[in-house]
Design an enzyme around this catalytic site. Structure first.
Site, PDB file in Angstrom:
ATOM      1  CE  LYS A 159      16.610  83.131  18.312  1.00 51.28           C
ATOM      2  NZ  LYS A 159      16.652  83.874  19.739  1.00 51.28           N
ATOM      3  CB  THR A 210      14.535  80.893  21.460  1.00 50.03           C
ATOM      4  OG1 THR A 210      15.005  82.252  21.671  1.00 50.03           O
ATOM      5  CG2 THR A 210      13.091  80.825  21.749  1.00 50.03           C
ATOM      6  CG  ASP A 211      18.995  83.888  22.522  1.00 52.87           C
ATOM      7  OD1 ASP A 211      18.129  83.942  21.699  1.00 52.87           O
ATOM      8  OD2 ASP A 211      19.471  84.729  23.266  1.00 52.87           O
ATOM      9  CB  THR A 264      10.202  84.655  25.921  1.00 55.53           C
ATOM     10  OG1 THR A 264      11.655  85.357  26.019  1.00 55.53           O
ATOM     11  CG2 THR A 264       9.359  85.621  25.560  1.00 55.53           C
TER      12      THR A 264
END
Length: 469
Positions: A281, A201-202, A125
């Site tokens: 995360k 980010t995952d 993203t």
């Protein structure tokens, strides 16, 4: 690779086209004497007032929309019509080629050229922009586009950028880690003062761990991984703030480590730099989703103030080490989460398929159902390296407390201390690419190579370090 300096003269378009503006929007800006980077005030006929930094348009269009960056860091498009007034509140501070310094820890920086920072795109993203003509979100990883979207980074460093590949982070594999390692090493050898890796980010914590182990013997500059929880088309996007903080870290931080730089809280006040082997995360969508586990973050970063505050005393100093690269990851490693009733056939299947390593995410202090012990021992006897971690995340495994743990130790399972399961997985993948036998693999897994093992835990490491004193 062209270096884009602070300022936007290079973006002026011919004729009536001004920084992507045409028609009525361009006319109003020209009459006001406004330039990209100026602080402007837009007053609409109904009395509504918008004030912020004038930004360039991402596309040439006749739609009378002017883009401004508000004080909260968000970009908005303001439609102008007959009767709209535009005035320049403050002229921009920098011209092309000007050196604009950013203070660090309230000290004046030395005179001279700005640091050189390379922003390497891998997807996610963070590597996107809003197309104001269509409202679509599209990839944006050229230096020009990044400076359009986040002009503040041009005041910190001379920016170069490029895309290595553009994939969703769930599609990352060990071979992608190897490509990132090679590219980062090449850029450091070319003399960049810091590297920013834009990443989804995952699985960003996996890649951060991979880079940490690949450079654990020698890293002269910071490598900051950065992502965004919310895309650029959302009012609550964290992309610009996170990128600003990551560039500041890469350019100015006193440490030379692999870190993840993301929001430290839900507002736009500060970011945190988490060590690449101690970060996870912890939320699906919150802007402050990333957290250091069993460790303090390395630093707190205020990008708007250009300030970095160190939170730990022990770190690898910038410029002290020469670059040493140990790349390579074995993809025959599995990470298995134990669950009640888990069948031994799962372990046996992995052995049959030629897997060389298994990381177990056990319960509590490091346990699995006792009916699995025999299949685990058979795996160890077959040369498979088996490492135990905990689903609890906080704390460390201790397999000497209960009989079930002692049976696993006797079967040859390696205790993973306080390593996060995914970090142990990445480490074992890295270890098995270079260990000559299971005994050497065990020795390396028990050795603290890149800050992945914290020998001492304190109260403020659980459940979350106190953000404010």
């Amino acid at each position: 690779m062209a270096t884009i300096l602070a300022g936007f003269e290079g973006l002026v378009m011919p004729g009536d086209e001004l920084w992507g503006y045409t028609g009525e929007a361009a006319r109003l800006l020209k009459e006001a004497g406004a330039e990209v980077g100026d602080r402007i005030r837009i007053t609409k006929p109904d009395g509504t007032v918008y004030e912020g930094i004038l930004m360039p348009r991402y596309a040439l269009a006749q739609k009378p929309i002017i883009v401004v960056k508000l004080d909260n860091g968000y970009n908005i498009g303001v439609r102008v019509e007959r009767g709209t007034r535009i005035e320049v509140v403050e002229k921009r501070r920098a011209k092309v080629g000007a050196v604009v310094t950013v203070p660090l820890l309230e000290e004046s920086p030395p005179a001279g050229p700005k640091p050189r920072v390379y922003i390497l795109g891998t997807g996610g993203t963070i590597a996107s922009k809003v197309e104001y003509e269509t409202g679509a979100v599209k990839p944006a990883m050229s230096a020009e586009e990044l400076l359009e979207a986040v002009p503040e980074i041009g005041f910190i460093a001379d920016i170069d950028a490029g895309v290595l590949f553009s994939i969703l982070s769930e599609n990352m594999t060990p071979s992608h880690w190897e490509r990132i390692v090679d590219e980062v090493a090449k850029l450091i050898q070319e003399g960049y003062d810091g590297i920013v890796v834009a990443h989804g980010t995952d699985t960003m914590s996996y890649t951060a761990a991979a880079l940490s182990f690949a450079f654990h013997r020698g890293l002269p500059v910071p490598v900051a991984l950065v992502g965004a929880q919310r895309s650029s088309d959302r009012p609550s996007s964290d992309a610009a703030f996170n990128l600003h903080a990551a560039v500041l870290t890469a350019a100015k931080a006193p440490f030379a480590e692999v870190v993840v730089v993301m929001h430290g809280e839900t507002g736009d006040t500060y970011a945190l730099a988490h060590r690449g082997t101690k970060v996870r995360k912890m939320h699906t969508s919150r802007r402050d989703a990333f957290q250091s586990i069993n460790a303090l973050p390395l630093a707190k970063i205020w990008p708007q103030e250009g300030r970095i505050e160190l939170l730990v005393k022990e770190y690898r100093e910038r410029g002290r080490e020469k670059l040493v690269v140990e790349n390579g990851f074995d993809d025959r490693v599995a990470l298995i989460k134990y669950y009640p009733g888990m069948k031994p056939e799962i372990i046996e299947f992995l052995v049959e398929q030629g897997y060389r390593g298994i990381v177990l995410e056990g319960t509590g202090l490091g346990h699995v159902g006792e009916w699995l012990v025999d299949s685990i021992k058979k795996a160890v006897d077959a040369g498979v390296v088996v490492v135990m971690t905990s689903q609890c995340l906080f704390g460390r495994v201790n397999m000497n407390v209960y009989a079930s743990g002692r049976k696993l130790l006797a079967a040859g399972v390696i205790p993973g201390s306080d390593m996060l399961p995914e970090v142990a997985f990445v480490k074992l993948s890295w270890v098995l690419k270079r260990a000559r036998d299971p005994e050497e693999a065990k020795r390396l897994m028990l050795e603290n190579l890149a800050g992945e093992i914290n020998p001492r835990h304190t109260v403020n490491l659980y459940p979350k370090w106190p953000h404010e004193p």
